[in-house]
Design a protein around this motif. Sequence first.
Motif, PDB file in Angstrom:
ATOM      1  N   ASN A  77      84.443 -19.499  47.493  1.00 54.91           N
ATOM      2  CA  ASN A  77      83.429 -19.583  48.607  1.00 54.91           C
ATOM      3  C   ASN A  77      82.012 -18.801  48.213  1.00 54.91           C
ATOM      4  N   GLU A  78      82.311 -17.740  47.078  1.00 61.51           N
ATOM      5  CA  GLU A  78      81.302 -16.948  46.989  1.00 61.51           C
ATOM      6  C   GLU A  78      80.980 -16.794  45.328  1.00 61.51           C
ATOM      7  N   ARG A 104      78.697 -19.157  50.068  1.00 64.96           N
ATOM      8  CA  ARG A 104      78.457 -20.692  50.716  1.00 64.96           C
ATOM      9  C   ARG A 104      79.092 -20.976  52.031  1.00 64.96           C
ATOM     10  N   SER A 113      79.875 -26.931  52.675  1.00 63.57           N
ATOM     11  CA  SER A 113      79.511 -27.614  51.590  1.00 63.57           C
ATOM     12  C   SER A 113      80.953 -27.277  50.832  1.00 63.57           C
TER      13      SER A 113
END
Length: 124
Positions: free
Chosen positions: A109-110, A120, A124
Amino acid sequence: MSLVRRCSRTACGRPAVATLTYVYADSTAVLGPLATYAEPHCYDLCAEHSERLTAPRGWEVVRLSDGSAPSRPSGDDLEALANAVREAARPQDRAARAGGGKGTGGGGNETRRGHLRVLRSPDS
């Protein structure tokens, strides 16, 4: 008529750099950047007289800084700069980014780009 405003102190002909205003109701002397135009109830002072300014006993002197003047870096600024230099100097991070592509293993997520991280959103 001279275009340069002079210090209001007697026998001082140096150029003015600050404006002094008294607020009698609050027993306060306010020293700030040179006003845009001369006013009769304000006093223009040169650098030497503005630095040596004292107020009567019981009065407070408020010194306003000029926002356009360059300020000295604070401890936080210097620490942030040192951290950024340390981060950029780490060779293992560079090798991992060059070989591995995106991410730092944080669950996907990053994204890591230089010393900045893009997080993020959970949507999403």
